[in-house]
Write a protein that holds these residues in place. Sequence first.
Motif, PDB file in Angstrom:
ATOM      1  N   GLU A   1      18.416  29.567  -9.363  1.00  0.00           N
ATOM      2  CA  GLU A   1      18.758  28.853  -8.133  1.00  0.00           C
ATOM      3  C   GLU A   1      19.218  29.779  -7.013  1.00  0.00           C
ATOM      4  O   GLU A   1      19.699  29.326  -5.976  1.00  0.00           O
ATOM      5  CB  GLU A   1      19.854  27.825  -8.434  1.00  0.00           C
ATOM      6  CG  GLU A   1      19.400  26.734  -9.403  1.00  0.00           C
ATOM      7  CD  GLU A   1      20.514  25.759  -9.743  1.00  0.00           C
ATOM      8  OE1 GLU A   1      21.674  25.990  -9.303  1.00  0.00           O
ATOM      9  OE2 GLU A   1      20.237  24.768 -10.442  1.00  0.00           O
ATOM     10  N   ASN A   2      19.067  31.096  -7.239  1.00  0.00           N
ATOM     11  CA  ASN A   2      19.466  32.091  -6.232  1.00  0.00           C
ATOM     12  C   ASN A   2      20.944  31.968  -5.851  1.00  0.00           C
ATOM     13  O   ASN A   2      21.325  32.167  -4.698  1.00  0.00           O
ATOM     14  CB  ASN A   2      18.594  31.982  -4.978  1.00  0.00           C
ATOM     15  CG  ASN A   2      17.152  32.362  -5.240  1.00  0.00           C
ATOM     16  OD1 ASN A   2      16.881  33.330  -5.948  1.00  0.00           O
ATOM     17  ND2 ASN A   2      16.228  31.603  -4.687  1.00  0.00           N
ATOM     18  N   ARG A   3      21.758  31.610  -6.835  1.00  0.00           N
ATOM     19  CA  ARG A   3      23.202  31.504  -6.610  1.00  0.00           C
ATOM     20  C   ARG A   3      23.978  32.516  -7.450  1.00  0.00           C
ATOM     21  O   ARG A   3      25.192  32.431  -7.560  1.00  0.00           O
ATOM     22  CB  ARG A   3      23.680  30.087  -6.942  1.00  0.00           C
ATOM     23  CG  ARG A   3      23.113  29.015  -6.035  1.00  0.00           C
ATOM     24  CD  ARG A   3      23.805  27.668  -6.224  1.00  0.00           C
ATOM     25  NE  ARG A   3      23.600  27.122  -7.562  1.00  0.00           N
ATOM     26  CZ  ARG A   3      24.556  26.925  -8.462  1.00  0.00           C
ATOM     27  NH1 ARG A   3      25.813  27.254  -8.184  1.00  0.00           N
ATOM     28  NH2 ARG A   3      24.275  26.400  -9.647  1.00  0.00           N
ATOM     29  N   PHE A   4      23.273  33.461  -8.033  1.00  0.00           N
ATOM     30  CA  PHE A   4      23.927  34.452  -8.900  1.00  0.00           C
ATOM     31  C   PHE A   4      24.803  35.368  -8.053  1.00  0.00           C
ATOM     32  O   PHE A   4      24.324  35.991  -7.095  1.00  0.00           O
ATOM     33  CB  PHE A   4      22.865  35.274  -9.634  1.00  0.00           C
ATOM     34  CG  PHE A   4      23.416  36.179 -10.691  1.00  0.00           C
ATOM     35  CD1 PHE A   4      23.707  35.698 -11.958  1.00  0.00           C
ATOM     36  CD2 PHE A   4      23.636  37.523 -10.432  1.00  0.00           C
ATOM     37  CE1 PHE A   4      24.198  36.533 -12.949  1.00  0.00           C
ATOM     38  CE2 PHE A   4      24.132  38.368 -11.412  1.00  0.00           C
ATOM     39  CZ  PHE A   4      24.413  37.874 -12.680  1.00  0.00           C
TER      40      PHE A   4
ATOM     41  N   GLU B   1      23.129  29.972 -20.540  1.00  0.00           N
ATOM     42  CA  GLU B   1      22.407  28.965 -19.764  1.00  0.00           C
ATOM     43  C   GLU B   1      22.884  28.939 -18.318  1.00  0.00           C
ATOM     44  O   GLU B   1      22.086  28.787 -17.389  1.00  0.00           O
ATOM     45  CB  GLU B   1      22.585  27.589 -20.406  1.00  0.00           C
ATOM     46  CG  GLU B   1      21.863  27.438 -21.735  1.00  0.00           C
ATOM     47  CD  GLU B   1      22.181  26.118 -22.415  1.00  0.00           C
ATOM     48  OE1 GLU B   1      23.134  25.427 -21.954  1.00  0.00           O
ATOM     49  OE2 GLU B   1      21.513  25.777 -23.408  1.00  0.00           O
ATOM     50  N   LEU B   2      24.188  29.081 -18.120  1.00  0.00           N
ATOM     51  CA  LEU B   2      24.725  29.088 -16.760  1.00  0.00           C
ATOM     52  C   LEU B   2      24.206  30.291 -15.982  1.00  0.00           C
ATOM     53  O   LEU B   2      23.800  30.165 -14.820  1.00  0.00           O
ATOM     54  CB  LEU B   2      26.256  29.115 -16.799  1.00  0.00           C
ATOM     55  CG  LEU B   2      26.949  29.325 -15.444  1.00  0.00           C
ATOM     56  CD1 LEU B   2      26.619  28.185 -14.484  1.00  0.00           C
ATOM     57  CD2 LEU B   2      28.462  29.451 -15.623  1.00  0.00           C
ATOM     58  N   LEU B   3      24.206  31.458 -16.612  1.00  0.00           N
ATOM     59  CA  LEU B   3      23.719  32.656 -15.936  1.00  0.00           C
ATOM     60  C   LEU B   3      22.254  32.498 -15.549  1.00  0.00           C
ATOM     61  O   LEU B   3      21.849  32.887 -14.432  1.00  0.00           O
ATOM     62  CB  LEU B   3      23.907  33.878 -16.848  1.00  0.00           C
ATOM     63  CG  LEU B   3      25.361  34.285 -17.095  1.00  0.00           C
ATOM     64  CD1 LEU B   3      25.448  35.325 -18.205  1.00  0.00           C
ATOM     65  CD2 LEU B   3      25.998  34.823 -15.826  1.00  0.00           C
TER      66      LEU B   3
ATOM     67  N   ILE C   1       9.872  37.107 -15.897  1.00  0.00           N
ATOM     68  CA  ILE C   1      10.750  36.475 -16.880  1.00  0.00           C
ATOM     69  C   ILE C   1      12.202  36.681 -16.434  1.00  0.00           C
ATOM     70  O   ILE C   1      12.626  37.812 -16.188  1.00  0.00           O
ATOM     71  CB  ILE C   1      10.547  37.063 -18.283  1.00  0.00           C
ATOM     72  CG1 ILE C   1       9.135  36.742 -18.780  1.00  0.00           C
ATOM     73  CG2 ILE C   1      11.582  36.493 -19.261  1.00  0.00           C
ATOM     74  CD1 ILE C   1       8.819  37.310 -20.147  1.00  0.00           C
ATOM     75  N   ILE C   2      12.920  35.597 -16.300  1.00  0.00           N
ATOM     76  CA  ILE C   2      14.324  35.645 -15.890  1.00  0.00           C
ATOM     77  C   ILE C   2      15.180  35.426 -17.127  1.00  0.00           C
ATOM     78  O   ILE C   2      14.957  34.480 -17.889  1.00  0.00           O
ATOM     79  CB  ILE C   2      14.642  34.555 -14.841  1.00  0.00           C
ATOM     80  CG1 ILE C   2      13.631  34.614 -13.682  1.00  0.00           C
ATOM     81  CG2 ILE C   2      16.065  34.710 -14.327  1.00  0.00           C
ATOM     82  CD1 ILE C   2      13.684  35.880 -12.888  1.00  0.00           C
ATOM     83  N   ILE C   3      16.176  36.298 -17.320  1.00  0.00           N
ATOM     84  CA  ILE C   3      17.003  36.231 -18.531  1.00  0.00           C
ATOM     85  C   ILE C   3      18.478  36.240 -18.163  1.00  0.00           C
ATOM     86  O   ILE C   3      18.952  37.151 -17.469  1.00  0.00           O
ATOM     87  CB  ILE C   3      16.720  37.416 -19.476  1.00  0.00           C
ATOM     88  CG1 ILE C   3      15.221  37.501 -19.798  1.00  0.00           C
ATOM     89  CG2 ILE C   3      17.540  37.285 -20.759  1.00  0.00           C
ATOM     90  CD1 ILE C   3      14.845  38.718 -20.637  1.00  0.00           C
ATOM     91  N   GLY C   4      19.196  35.222 -18.616  1.00  0.00           N
ATOM     92  CA  GLY C   4      20.648  35.203 -18.495  1.00  0.00           C
ATOM     93  C   GLY C   4      21.240  35.708 -19.798  1.00  0.00           C
ATOM     94  O   GLY C   4      20.892  35.212 -20.876  1.00  0.00           O
TER      95      GLY C   4
END
Length: 233
Positions: free
Chosen positions: A107-110, A99-101, A2-5
């Motif tokens: 997208e592996n751009r963090f 949402e952006l985070l 689970i990915i959480i921004g």
Amino acid sequence: MIIIGVDYHPSFQQISFMDQETGECGERRLNHGDGEAERFYKELKERGVSVRVGLEATGYSRWFERLLAELGFEVWIGDAAEIQRQRGRKQKTDRRDAELLLKLLLENRFPRIWVPSPENRDLRQLLWHRHRLVQMRTRIMNQLQAVAMNEGYRWKKKLFSEKGRALLEKLSLAPWASRRRKELLELLDQLDPKIAELTRAVEQEAQKWPAVVQLMTHPGVGPITGLVYMRGA
């Protein structure tokens, strides 16, 4: 996983999440004061799922980062300036930020940055606490210098010698000026031993780090400078 921004605020957090296995997406606002946020993450732990959390570098999030680490979740801290650049000129809202985070994580751009260890952070607290107390002492000493100068005496550093202090205490002052002198001297007497204790602690910590000991062989580099340089404080 689970990915959480997380768009983090001192009293709450807005989250946007995605379960990579099921494709489930969602968003929530979690309060901090009533334990809602803590319960949410502990429930994820009980489900036995892997979790990665991304949030901007910010103050006042130490407890949250510690909670996530204790639960065994991945914690990614992002460069706030780079995230702002990615945000562009869109109107800032908590929901859009979360949402952006999440988008950057997926997208592996963090723009992940290095985060110091708990030991490193606590050492920073020692250095920062001593620094602040030294600043307080300097302000008090400057005020005492002003008291003496208003009476026609300019003793500079000698004011804080044993002889200078005795002369300062003997100055004939008006009642409120006299009280100010008395209380400033009392504060100075309280700070001196505290700073001395912290200085000894810094010296002891410096000896634990071979690289700091080596730095201290250079002229002008003491334990404080050495620790600040090596620990990034």
